[in-house]
Enzyme design. Sequence first.
Site, PDB file in Angstrom:
ATOM      1  CB  CYS A 187      -0.950  -0.009   1.187  1.00  0.00           C
ATOM      2  SG  CYS A 187      -1.917  -1.516   1.234  1.00  0.00           S
ATOM      3  CG  HIS A 222      -3.215   2.986   2.452  1.00  0.00           C
ATOM      4  ND1 HIS A 222      -3.596   2.792   1.147  1.00  0.00           N
ATOM      5  CD2 HIS A 222      -3.398   1.794   3.080  1.00  0.00           C
ATOM      6  CE1 HIS A 222      -3.981   1.539   0.985  1.00  0.00           C
ATOM      7  NE2 HIS A 222      -3.879   0.921   2.146  1.00  0.00           N
ATOM      8  CG  ASN A 249      -6.461  -1.312   1.091  1.00  0.00           C
ATOM      9  OD1 ASN A 249      -5.746  -0.806   0.227  1.00  0.00           O
ATOM     10  ND2 ASN A 249      -5.978  -1.855   2.185  1.00  0.00           N
TER      11      ASN A 249
END
Length: 332
Positions: free
Chosen positions: A119, A259, A289
Amino acid sequence: MTNNNKKVQASIVGLGYYVPPKVMTNFDIEKIVDTNDEWIMTRTGIKERRIAADDVASSDLGKEAALKAIKDAGLSAKDIDLIIVATISPDMIFPATACVLQKMIDAPQAACFDISAACSGFPYALTIAAQFIETGFYKNVLVVAAEALTHLIDWQDRSTCVLFGDGAGAAVVSRSRDGGGLLASSLGAAGQYVDLLKLPAGGSRMKATHQTVDDRLHYLKMAGNEVFKIAVRTMEKAAREVVEKAGISLHDVDCLIPHQANMRIIKAVYERLEIPKEKVFINVDRYGNMSGASTIVALCEAIEQGKVKKGSIVVIAAFGAGFTCGANVIRW
Ligand code: UT7
């Protein structure tokens, strides 16, 4: 030393993003595993996510984003010297997805490699790209963060399948044209946590066998609760560090792009940093995500929505499997 003191300032001169058209809502997931919209909304803030079709790979998503970014930069693919693809859902273990993409966009002169920073993929790749620009090694670097991660998710595991989505973002990084650019970057990793979030089988540690397939070990595994706590601490630390490196204060930040893993993580981070919610860009509700692609897609949307304007100070902060962390300060 901050990048302010450098002779050559690296800057994002073109941006693009792409998400696949298929929307999967929490109600759709209720039909697949034992979960419900209320649980997913309360625990994660996610309402829906985009899902790549079965025959669509990360390079396909990345190509759409890349072509938009190159056009936005006023360049042609022939001007690109280097392609860096940040992904944990590469088309294949090898060759690099960047090479696959190179052929798709027709950039024959470019060098190509992938990075696996999960990520934190976009802040890592952006920082790497900036080094090539600031040293004068290359003129135009294409950074692509692309994830068709839902192909690697276990759709029988309710603790992970509700969290992720697919998408891609791309940035052309070149010498600053207008005084804006990357002011500071901060990267890190904490390898002691590798086992908390991983895709165990199919590599050289655990080769693919019928047994690994039967045991569903070729899918992403995560100890969500432990990851949560590390995520909050790590993103807060990364944001503080990079802001200090840039020689600014948290009060100077116009837009925080964290994030997008979980609304509760995002909230804990901006509260700890004492950055007001209005200055935080959030799209986890619509995309879930998207791993490495999350922060770049968020940056693109923040610009589209006028939350980042010329002169804005943007802070990107991310964490991910590894556990990696990456942060940037950009003067837009
Ligand atoms: O970018 C990659 C990094 N990853 C992340 O940032 C994810 C970090 N972790 C998280 O976001 C959260 O830990 C989760 C959203 C994954 C889980 O939330 P949580 O509040 O930590 O829940 P939990 O794992 O402690 O589970 C609580 C309960 C459990 O039931 P029991 O044992 O209390 O009876 C789970 O079995 O919730 C249950 N559960 C679910 N229930 C309905 C877990 N997943 C689900 C689900 N639907 N999808």
